[in-house]
Design an enzyme around this catalytic site. Structure first.
Site, PDB file in Angstrom:
ATOM      1  CG  HIS A   1      76.444  13.771  15.224  1.00 13.65           C
ATOM      2  ND1 HIS A   1      77.102  14.198  16.664  1.00 13.65           N
ATOM      3  CD2 HIS A   1      75.302  13.347  15.574  1.00 13.65           C
ATOM      4  CE1 HIS A   1      76.183  14.195  17.566  1.00 13.65           C
ATOM      5  NE2 HIS A   1      74.869  13.369  17.051  1.00 13.65           N
TER       6      HIS A   1
ATOM      7  CG  ASP B   1      74.794   8.786  17.148  1.00 16.45           C
ATOM      8  OD1 ASP B   1      75.663   7.805  17.059  1.00 16.45           O
ATOM      9  OD2 ASP B   1      74.260   9.368  18.267  1.00 16.45           O
TER      10      ASP B   1
END
Ligand SMILES: [Zn+2]
Length: 282
Positions: A222, A79
């Site tokens: 992430h 992400d």
């Protein structure tokens, strides 16, 4: 795009239930029934807040948190990119490990770095919508127009086809579910949160994941974050995770749609695409 069923949320609460309850409260109050007004308004507010702030809550629509597979394979999702420093390094690491991942990208970053998205796709990875501005502190409270605008603008800036959307911090309220459905998108959550943005080393994250890996799990990682010294740990984290997976005989795959959604509902992780379902989330 192959859709096995329209995403009509049979089995989920209709989007209008909570707004309808809240809007009916003043009517009841004006009609001289304050107790009824309170009985409508307060539960509506409470249900909105609970469903909007619990990550992966599936009261108002499907949230994919697993996929069905009998093999030792997981779905890595990354992400908050694209990021000009992290993304190229992550792509190299994934390629070297023979791993595939889905990048849930932020629309305004995608607009600034279109070549990074092209490279993600060229190397066989997937893309998902992670909203236009990633308003993590207020997205849970988005109204219908704000929710749709965040997702729709990101769809434009991503430029590549995607049918996946992930809310910041997984907080998809009733209007996010409604917007996703209107835009033909599926809300994707996770089954393993790596807490990699708080980690100080890759080994710390890899160790945390090792005990939780199971067939069909969706792992949330992430990119694009920096520590207080301005350093990125994401490449070290993903390198350690991929090494841990290799040692355990795990593969990182992008699973086919038929392995995570059937008849508009998420599939349970331990069944093949035979129609068995789970409601997922809260
Ligand atoms: Zn995010």
């Amino acid at each position: 795009m192959n859709r096995d069923q329209p995403l009509a949320p049979r089995g989920y609460l209709p989007w209008w239930v909570l707004p309808g309850m809240a809007a009916s409260a003043p009517v009841a109050a004006l009609a001289g029934a304050p107790a009824v007004a309170q009985a409508l308004f307060h539960p509506a507010c409470a249900a909105f807040v609970i469903s909007a702030t619990l990550a992966n809550c599936a009261w108002f629509g499907p949230v994919v948190t697993n996929f069905a597979t009998p093999r030792r394979e997981v779905w890595l999702t990354i992400d908050d990119g694209p990021d000009p420093e992290d993304t190229p390094r992550l792509l190299e690491l994934l390629d070297a490990a023979g791993a595939r991942a889905t990048f849930f990208v932020i629309g305004e970053k995608a607009r600034r770095h279109p070549a990074l998205l092209d490279e993600i796709v060229r190397r066989g990875h997937g893309l998902g919508n992670h909203t236009q501005t990633h308003p993590v502190a207020r997205f849970w409270a988005s109204g219908p127009w704000a929710a749709r605008r965040e997702i729709e603008r990101a769809q434009v800036d991503i430029r590549h086809s995607t049918e996946l959307v992930r809310a910041p911090a997984g907080m998809a309220n009733v209007f996010v579910h409604r917007a996703a459905r209107q835009l033909g998108l599926v809300v994707v959550g996770w089954s393993i949160r790596s807490f990699d943005t708080r980690a100080t080393s890759g080994a710390e994250v890899a160790g945390r994941l090792a005990a939780r890996l199971a067939p069909g799990r969706i792992v949330m990682l992430h990119e694009g974050h920096r520590d207080k010294h301005g350093r990125s740990h994401h490449a070290a984290v993903i390198s350690a995770v991929l090494e841990q997976m290799r040692e355990g005989g795990w593969s990182a795959v992008i699973p086919p749609r038929s392995s995570w959604l059937s008849h508009g509902r998420p599939l349970a992780p331990t069944v093949n695409a035979s129609g068995q379902r789970q409601s997922g989330g809260c």
